[in-house]
Scaffold this motif. Structure first.
Motif, PDB file in Angstrom:
ATOM      1  N   TYR A  69      19.372  29.739 -14.378  1.00 40.59           N
ATOM      2  CA  TYR A  69      18.767  30.479 -13.271  1.00 40.59           C
ATOM      3  C   TYR A  69      19.294  31.915 -13.180  1.00 40.59           C
ATOM      4  O   TYR A  69      18.520  32.860 -13.016  1.00 40.59           O
ATOM      5  CB  TYR A  69      18.983  29.740 -11.951  1.00 40.59           C
ATOM      6  CG  TYR A  69      18.324  30.433 -10.783  1.00 40.59           C
ATOM      7  CD1 TYR A  69      16.980  30.214 -10.509  1.00 40.59           C
ATOM      8  CD2 TYR A  69      19.041  31.314  -9.974  1.00 40.59           C
ATOM      9  CE1 TYR A  69      16.355  30.858  -9.443  1.00 40.59           C
ATOM     10  CE2 TYR A  69      18.421  31.963  -8.917  1.00 40.59           C
ATOM     11  CZ  TYR A  69      17.081  31.731  -8.656  1.00 40.59           C
ATOM     12  OH  TYR A  69      16.475  32.385  -7.618  1.00 40.59           O
ATOM     13  N   TYR A  72      17.670  34.117 -15.759  1.00 41.50           N
ATOM     14  CA  TYR A  72      16.293  34.463 -15.383  1.00 41.50           C
ATOM     15  C   TYR A  72      16.276  35.546 -14.303  1.00 41.50           C
ATOM     16  O   TYR A  72      15.454  36.464 -14.334  1.00 41.50           O
ATOM     17  CB  TYR A  72      15.531  33.240 -14.896  1.00 41.50           C
ATOM     18  CG  TYR A  72      15.110  32.296 -15.983  1.00 41.50           C
ATOM     19  CD1 TYR A  72      14.189  32.684 -16.957  1.00 41.50           C
ATOM     20  CD2 TYR A  72      15.616  31.004 -16.038  1.00 41.50           C
ATOM     21  CE1 TYR A  72      13.787  31.809 -17.946  1.00 41.50           C
ATOM     22  CE2 TYR A  72      15.217  30.120 -17.033  1.00 41.50           C
ATOM     23  CZ  TYR A  72      14.310  30.532 -17.983  1.00 41.50           C
ATOM     24  OH  TYR A  72      13.909  29.670 -18.976  1.00 41.50           O
ATOM     25  N   GLN A 129       6.793  35.993  -5.499  1.00 38.83           N
ATOM     26  CA  GLN A 129       5.950  35.069  -6.268  1.00 38.83           C
ATOM     27  C   GLN A 129       6.579  33.681  -6.274  1.00 38.83           C
ATOM     28  O   GLN A 129       7.805  33.542  -6.328  1.00 38.83           O
ATOM     29  CB  GLN A 129       5.768  35.561  -7.702  1.00 38.83           C
ATOM     30  CG  GLN A 129       4.849  36.745  -7.812  1.00 38.83           C
ATOM     31  CD  GLN A 129       4.549  37.084  -9.263  1.00 38.83           C
ATOM     32  OE1 GLN A 129       4.861  36.343 -10.187  1.00 38.83           O
ATOM     33  NE2 GLN A 129       3.928  38.234  -9.455  1.00 38.83           N
ATOM     34  N   PRO A 130       5.758  32.634  -6.234  1.00 41.23           N
ATOM     35  CA  PRO A 130       6.275  31.260  -6.195  1.00 41.23           C
ATOM     36  C   PRO A 130       7.209  30.912  -7.361  1.00 41.23           C
ATOM     37  O   PRO A 130       8.155  30.161  -7.176  1.00 41.23           O
ATOM     38  CB  PRO A 130       5.017  30.401  -6.235  1.00 41.23           C
ATOM     39  CG  PRO A 130       3.924  31.289  -5.789  1.00 41.23           C
ATOM     40  CD  PRO A 130       4.303  32.680  -6.170  1.00 41.23           C
ATOM     41  N   GLY A 131       6.991  31.455  -8.540  1.00 39.40           N
ATOM     42  CA  GLY A 131       7.817  31.097  -9.691  1.00 39.40           C
ATOM     43  C   GLY A 131       9.032  31.972  -9.911  1.00 39.40           C
ATOM     44  O   GLY A 131       9.729  31.826 -10.915  1.00 39.40           O
ATOM     45  N   TYR A 132       9.294  32.899  -8.984  1.00 40.80           N
ATOM     46  CA  TYR A 132      10.400  33.846  -9.171  1.00 40.80           C
ATOM     47  C   TYR A 132      11.725  33.118  -9.280  1.00 40.80           C
ATOM     48  O   TYR A 132      11.993  32.233  -8.485  1.00 40.80           O
ATOM     49  CB  TYR A 132      10.452  34.829  -8.003  1.00 40.80           C
ATOM     50  CG  TYR A 132      11.496  35.908  -8.167  1.00 40.80           C
ATOM     51  CD1 TYR A 132      11.222  37.040  -8.895  1.00 40.80           C
ATOM     52  CD2 TYR A 132      12.761  35.771  -7.613  1.00 40.80           C
ATOM     53  CE1 TYR A 132      12.168  38.034  -9.060  1.00 40.80           C
ATOM     54  CE2 TYR A 132      13.718  36.755  -7.771  1.00 40.80           C
ATOM     55  CZ  TYR A 132      13.420  37.884  -8.492  1.00 40.80           C
ATOM     56  OH  TYR A 132      14.370  38.851  -8.667  1.00 40.80           O
ATOM     57  N   THR A 134      11.800  32.590 -12.705  1.00 39.14           N
ATOM     58  CA  THR A 134      11.585  31.967 -14.020  1.00 39.14           C
ATOM     59  C   THR A 134      10.186  32.146 -14.576  1.00 39.14           C
ATOM     60  O   THR A 134      10.003  32.180 -15.787  1.00 39.14           O
ATOM     61  CB  THR A 134      11.914  30.463 -13.970  1.00 39.14           C
ATOM     62  OG1 THR A 134      11.087  29.847 -12.978  1.00 39.14           O
ATOM     63  CG2 THR A 134      13.369  30.227 -13.631  1.00 39.14           C
ATOM     64  N   ALA A 135       9.186  32.246 -13.720  1.00 41.63           N
ATOM     65  CA  ALA A 135       7.805  32.387 -14.180  1.00 41.63           C
ATOM     66  C   ALA A 135       7.138  33.481 -13.367  1.00 41.63           C
ATOM     67  O   ALA A 135       6.804  33.281 -12.201  1.00 41.63           O
ATOM     68  CB  ALA A 135       7.051  31.072 -14.030  1.00 41.63           C
TER      69      ALA A 135
END
Length: 143
Positions: A69, A72, A129-132, A134-135
């Motif tokens: 984590y 990222y 963003q929901p994936g912050y 990592t995505a």
């Protein structure tokens, strides 16, 4: 045929990100978007290396690792900063804001200025963003 990994230094952190892998007879040309500390590494003898791994020069055993984590997060922060710097540099040589403020901008320049401002807003909101982190779906620069 050799395998080469393009190693992107994550600015401000002590690791590289495997950004691209190519097969070639000799070291590939340096990409235009590469930074001054990025480089191609010959990974022919290391077939398990893939895009997305990080490379650390930690202690006496440097090597490739799956990111955690914190890695990222470091990648997201560094890339966000890089995009802001590129946007600021572009604006230095394309002073649309002054044309707009002076009333000297064409309709196309006003539209481009608004797109630039929206891009900056979108960059500032990347953390939401929901994936912050990592995505991420990075906004596309309008320049």
């Amino acid at each position: 045929m050799n395998r080469y990994a393009f190693m992107e230094l994550i600015s401000g952190y002590s690791f590289y990100l495997v950004n691209q892998i190519v097969e070639a007879e000799s070291q590939p040309p340096f990409p235009a978007q590469g930074g001054p500390m990025d480089y191609w590494m010959d990974i022919t003898a290391n077939p398990e290396v893939h895009v997305g791994l990080i490379y650390r020069y930690s202690g006496s055993a440097p090597g490739f690792f799956e990111p955690v984590y914190a890695d990222y997060l470091a990648i997201a922060v560094a890339r966000k900063k890089q995009r802001f710097l590129i946007a600021a540099e572009w604006l230095t040589y394309n002073p649309l804001q002054y044309r707009v403020e002076l009333g000297a901008a064409t309709p196309a320049e006003v539209t481009q200025w608004q797109a630039y401002k929206q891009y900056i807003v979108d960059l500032t909101e990347i953390n939401n963003q929901p994936g912050y982190p990592t995505a991420l779906n990075w906004p596309v620069a309008p320049f």
